[in-house]
Design a protein around this motif. Structure first.
Motif, PDB file in Angstrom:
ATOM      1  N   ALA A  58       0.834  -1.202   0.000  1.00  0.00           N
ATOM      2  CA  ALA A  58       0.000   0.000   0.000  1.00  0.00           C
ATOM      3  C   ALA A  58       0.870   1.254   0.000  1.00  0.00           C
ATOM      4  O   ALA A  58       0.588   2.239  -0.698  1.00  0.00           O
ATOM      5  CB  ALA A  58      -0.932  -0.006   1.208  1.00  0.00           C
ATOM      6  N   GLY A  59       1.949   1.232   0.782  1.00  0.00           N
ATOM      7  CA  GLY A  59       2.877   2.359   0.777  1.00  0.00           C
ATOM      8  C   GLY A  59       3.559   2.533  -0.564  1.00  0.00           C
ATOM      9  O   GLY A  59       3.792   3.655  -1.027  1.00  0.00           O
ATOM     10  N   GLN A  60       3.884   1.404  -1.206  1.00  0.00           N
ATOM     11  CA  GLN A  60       4.496   1.458  -2.538  1.00  0.00           C
ATOM     12  C   GLN A  60       3.548   2.093  -3.542  1.00  0.00           C
ATOM     13  O   GLN A  60       3.968   2.892  -4.403  1.00  0.00           O
ATOM     14  CB  GLN A  60       4.852   0.035  -2.976  1.00  0.00           C
ATOM     15  N   LEU A  61       2.262   1.754  -3.450  1.00  0.00           N
ATOM     16  CA  LEU A  61       1.275   2.342  -4.364  1.00  0.00           C
ATOM     17  C   LEU A  61       1.196   3.848  -4.171  1.00  0.00           C
ATOM     18  O   LEU A  61       1.104   4.602  -5.152  1.00  0.00           O
ATOM     19  CB  LEU A  61      -0.092   1.706  -4.117  1.00  0.00           C
ATOM     20  N   VAL A  62       1.241   4.307  -2.931  1.00  0.00           N
ATOM     21  CA  VAL A  62       1.218   5.750  -2.658  1.00  0.00           C
ATOM     22  C   VAL A  62       2.424   6.424  -3.290  1.00  0.00           C
ATOM     23  O   VAL A  62       2.314   7.460  -3.961  1.00  0.00           O
ATOM     24  CB  VAL A  62       1.177   6.020  -1.140  1.00  0.00           C
ATOM     25  N   ARG A  63       3.608   5.847  -3.097  1.00  0.00           N
ATOM     26  CA  ARG A  63       4.826   6.455  -3.661  1.00  0.00           C
ATOM     27  C   ARG A  63       4.778   6.474  -5.184  1.00  0.00           C
ATOM     28  O   ARG A  63       5.148   7.478  -5.816  1.00  0.00           O
ATOM     29  CB  ARG A  63       6.060   5.687  -3.175  1.00  0.00           C
ATOM     30  N   GLN A  64       4.347   5.375  -5.788  1.00  0.00           N
ATOM     31  CA  GLN A  64       4.279   5.315  -7.251  1.00  0.00           C
ATOM     32  C   GLN A  64       3.291   6.344  -7.797  1.00  0.00           C
ATOM     33  O   GLN A  64       3.568   6.998  -8.811  1.00  0.00           O
ATOM     34  CB  GLN A  64       3.863   3.904  -7.689  1.00  0.00           C
ATOM     35  N   SER A  65       2.133   6.456  -7.150  1.00  0.00           N
ATOM     36  CA  SER A  65       1.127   7.395  -7.649  1.00  0.00           C
ATOM     37  C   SER A  65       1.600   8.834  -7.488  1.00  0.00           C
ATOM     38  O   SER A  65       1.359   9.676  -8.363  1.00  0.00           O
ATOM     39  CB  SER A  65      -0.202   7.176  -6.921  1.00  0.00           C
ATOM     40  N   ARG A  66       2.290   9.129  -6.384  1.00  0.00           N
ATOM     41  CA  ARG A  66       2.823  10.480  -6.197  1.00  0.00           C
ATOM     42  C   ARG A  66       3.873  10.793  -7.260  1.00  0.00           C
ATOM     43  O   ARG A  66       3.879  11.901  -7.822  1.00  0.00           O
ATOM     44  CB  ARG A  66       3.442  10.613  -4.809  1.00  0.00           C
ATOM     45  N   ASP A  67       4.753   9.841  -7.548  1.00  0.00           N
ATOM     46  CA  ASP A  67       5.785  10.060  -8.569  1.00  0.00           C
ATOM     47  C   ASP A  67       5.149  10.315  -9.932  1.00  0.00           C
ATOM     48  O   ASP A  67       5.570  11.220 -10.666  1.00  0.00           O
ATOM     49  CB  ASP A  67       6.730   8.852  -8.641  1.00  0.00           C
ATOM     50  N   ALA A  68       4.140   9.487 -10.279  1.00  0.00           N
ATOM     51  CA  ALA A  68       3.483   9.647 -11.579  1.00  0.00           C
ATOM     52  C   ALA A  68       2.771  10.995 -11.662  1.00  0.00           C
ATOM     53  O   ALA A  68       2.833  11.675 -12.697  1.00  0.00           O
ATOM     54  CB  ALA A  68       2.497   8.496 -11.805  1.00  0.00           C
ATOM     55  N   ALA A  69       2.097  11.387 -10.586  1.00  0.00           N
ATOM     56  CA  ALA A  69       1.399  12.669 -10.581  1.00  0.00           C
ATOM     57  C   ALA A  69       2.381  13.836 -10.648  1.00  0.00           C
ATOM     58  O   ALA A  69       2.125  14.837 -11.327  1.00  0.00           O
ATOM     59  CB  ALA A  69       0.522  12.780  -9.329  1.00  0.00           C
ATOM     60  N   ALA A 104      -4.868  10.629  -3.813  1.00  0.00           N
ATOM     61  CA  ALA A 104      -5.739  10.676  -2.632  1.00  0.00           C
ATOM     62  C   ALA A 104      -6.363   9.310  -2.359  1.00  0.00           C
ATOM     63  O   ALA A 104      -6.462   8.874  -1.205  1.00  0.00           O
ATOM     64  CB  ALA A 104      -6.824  11.731  -2.821  1.00  0.00           C
ATOM     65  N   GLY A 105      -6.770   8.614  -3.427  1.00  0.00           N
ATOM     66  CA  GLY A 105      -7.348   7.288  -3.248  1.00  0.00           C
ATOM     67  C   GLY A 105      -6.336   6.284  -2.733  1.00  0.00           C
ATOM     68  O   GLY A 105      -6.657   5.434  -1.896  1.00  0.00           O
ATOM     69  N   ALA A 106      -5.099   6.347  -3.230  1.00  0.00           N
ATOM     70  CA  ALA A 106      -4.050   5.445  -2.757  1.00  0.00           C
ATOM     71  C   ALA A 106      -3.736   5.704  -1.286  1.00  0.00           C
ATOM     72  O   ALA A 106      -3.510   4.762  -0.508  1.00  0.00           O
ATOM     73  CB  ALA A 106      -2.800   5.615  -3.612  1.00  0.00           C
ATOM     74  N   GLU A 107      -3.716   6.976  -0.888  1.00  0.00           N
ATOM     75  CA  GLU A 107      -3.468   7.300   0.522  1.00  0.00           C
ATOM     76  C   GLU A 107      -4.595   6.784   1.401  1.00  0.00           C
ATOM     77  O   GLU A 107      -4.355   6.312   2.527  1.00  0.00           O
ATOM     78  CB  GLU A 107      -3.304   8.812   0.671  1.00  0.00           C
ATOM     79  N   LEU A 108      -5.840   6.868   0.906  1.00  0.00           N
ATOM     80  CA  LEU A 108      -6.972   6.341   1.662  1.00  0.00           C
ATOM     81  C   LEU A 108      -6.849   4.825   1.820  1.00  0.00           C
ATOM     82  O   LEU A 108      -7.082   4.277   2.910  1.00  0.00           O
ATOM     83  CB  LEU A 108      -8.275   6.697   0.955  1.00  0.00           C
ATOM     84  N   LEU A 109      -6.470   4.124   0.748  1.00  0.00           N
ATOM     85  CA  LEU A 109      -6.276   2.675   0.828  1.00  0.00           C
ATOM     86  C   LEU A 109      -5.190   2.327   1.841  1.00  0.00           C
ATOM     87  O   LEU A 109      -5.333   1.378   2.627  1.00  0.00           O
ATOM     88  CB  LEU A 109      -5.922   2.118  -0.551  1.00  0.00           C
ATOM     89  N   ALA A 110      -4.095   3.083   1.835  1.00  0.00           N
ATOM     90  CA  ALA A 110      -3.014   2.824   2.786  1.00  0.00           C
ATOM     91  C   ALA A 110      -3.489   2.994   4.231  1.00  0.00           C
ATOM     92  O   ALA A 110      -3.136   2.195   5.115  1.00  0.00           O
ATOM     93  CB  ALA A 110      -1.833   3.753   2.504  1.00  0.00           C
ATOM     94  N   GLN A 111      -4.304   4.021   4.463  1.00  0.00           N
ATOM     95  CA  GLN A 111      -4.806   4.226   5.821  1.00  0.00           C
ATOM     96  C   GLN A 111      -5.777   3.115   6.218  1.00  0.00           C
ATOM     97  O   GLN A 111      -5.762   2.628   7.352  1.00  0.00           O
ATOM     98  CB  GLN A 111      -5.491   5.584   5.960  1.00  0.00           C
ATOM     99  N   MET A 112      -6.632   2.699   5.277  1.00  0.00           N
ATOM    100  CA  MET A 112      -7.539   1.593   5.556  1.00  0.00           C
ATOM    101  C   MET A 112      -6.765   0.329   5.900  1.00  0.00           C
ATOM    102  O   MET A 112      -7.169  -0.452   6.777  1.00  0.00           O
ATOM    103  CB  MET A 112      -8.447   1.352   4.344  1.00  0.00           C
ATOM    104  N   THR A 113      -5.634   0.127   5.226  1.00  0.00           N
ATOM    105  CA  THR A 113      -4.791  -1.034   5.516  1.00  0.00           C
ATOM    106  C   THR A 113      -4.217  -0.955   6.920  1.00  0.00           C
ATOM    107  O   THR A 113      -4.233  -1.931   7.682  1.00  0.00           O
ATOM    108  CB  THR A 113      -3.655  -1.128   4.480  1.00  0.00           C
ATOM    109  N   ARG A 114      -3.707   0.219   7.287  1.00  0.00           N
ATOM    110  CA  ARG A 114      -3.147   0.394   8.629  1.00  0.00           C
ATOM    111  C   ARG A 114      -4.207   0.235   9.715  1.00  0.00           C
ATOM    112  O   ARG A 114      -3.905  -0.247  10.809  1.00  0.00           O
ATOM    113  CB  ARG A 114      -2.490   1.774   8.743  1.00  0.00           C
ATOM    114  N   LEU A 122      -9.953   1.897  -7.362  1.00  0.00           N
ATOM    115  CA  LEU A 122      -8.748   2.534  -7.891  1.00  0.00           C
ATOM    116  C   LEU A 122      -8.412   1.995  -9.278  1.00  0.00           C
ATOM    117  O   LEU A 122      -8.020   2.748 -10.170  1.00  0.00           O
ATOM    118  CB  LEU A 122      -7.576   2.304  -6.935  1.00  0.00           C
ATOM    119  N   ARG A 123      -8.574   0.700  -9.453  1.00  0.00           N
ATOM    120  CA  ARG A 123      -8.257   0.111 -10.757  1.00  0.00           C
ATOM    121  C   ARG A 123      -9.177   0.663 -11.840  1.00  0.00           C
ATOM    122  O   ARG A 123      -8.750   0.900 -12.976  1.00  0.00           O
ATOM    123  CB  ARG A 123      -8.381  -1.409 -10.674  1.00  0.00           C
TER     124      ARG A 123
END
Length: 259
Positions: A44-55, A84-94, A109-110
């Motif tokens: 989930a953290g990796q998805l956040v980092r990847q999405s931030r880099d792409a954005a 924002a959606g990836a960050e929400l998923l990461a928080q839901m995971t935590r 998200l997909r």
């Protein structure tokens, strides 16, 4: 211009995501009873980092250009909303949300992401998260050896409650394919349409080398999934699954085979 684009996204589902972000402290309470899954948290953290880099890349390109059009602005909005959606998923995971809730978030998200140049890694990470949830212990009550989930059989339309193994397959399918399942391998044969993309499969145990009956359940995608041939000595104990999708364009298909 920006107001018009924002309104369009709100009507397509992103408005709901924004509302959830504002309501996050009250919508998602702490759940201390769920088992922590370090791999799921890392993905989930990796998805956040990847999405931030792409954005960030999209925004740099946007700022450098003086010939941007409406589509360029839409892509930038979409990218930031995906973050924002990836960050929400990461928080839901935590917070230890249930497997069902997390899978719904992954599917959202997909469906919303714009998988174009520079975004292919996001699709791969989303698929890894989905597999980890289903097979890697994302739900503490799931035992892949017998198909139990939360103390209840999760075995589709099986009536006797006996599941000795299962295989899950994912791929982007166009028109018609056959999938030959033998042991712990799955091989795809293209019958018509475009080649199958992003194929992935996971076994809880190999398909036995003995006559048995397998069944399939479609988990995602349109079209039809069916057992074309049961494993027997005549076909070297190979199960053949047929997928037919006559819709326009390719579709992401996922199914499970049970035996």
């Amino acid at each position: 211009m920006q107001t018009q684009v924002h309104t369009r996204f709100a009507g397509s589902g992103w408005g709901l995501l924004l509302a959830l972000m504002f309501l996050l402290p009250t919508v998602i309470p702490a759940f201390g009873g769920q088992r922590f899954n370090a791999r799921l948290d890392n993905l989930a953290g990796q998805l956040v980092r990847q999405s931030r880099d792409a954005a960030d890349r999209l925004e740099r390109d946007y700022r450098r250009s003086f010939n941007n059009n409406r589509r360029d602005l839409q892509r930038l909005y979409q990218a930031r909303m995906f973050v924002a959606g990836a960050e929400l998923l990461a928080q839901m995971t935590r917070e230890g949300r249930s497997e069902a809730e997390l899978l719904e978030a992954v599917d959202f998200l997909r469906s919303q992401a714009n998988f174009e140049t520079g975004w292919s890694g996001l699709r791969s990470t989303l698929d890894d998260i989905s597999r980890e949830l289903r097979f890697g212990g994302g739900n503490p009550g799931f035992d892949p050896r017998d198909g139990r989930q939360g103390g209840r059989r999760n075995n589709g339309d099986w009536q006797d409650g006996q599941v000795s193994g299962r295989m899950r397959w994912f791929g982007r399918v166009d028109d018609e394919i056959y999938i030959y399942v033998q042991g712990a391998t799955a091989r795809t044969q293209l019958i018509s349409g475009q080649p199958t993309l992003n194929e992935r499969f996971t076994f809880t145990s190999p398909l036995p080398r003995r006559p048995l009956t397998v069944r399939v359940n479609r988990l995602r995608g349109r079209g039809r999934v069916e057992v074309f041939q049961q494993p027997s000595a005549n076909n070297n104990f190979t199960a053949v699954v047929r997928i037919v999708d006559r819709g326009s364009g390719a579709t992401d298909m996922e199914f499970e085979m049970l035996w």
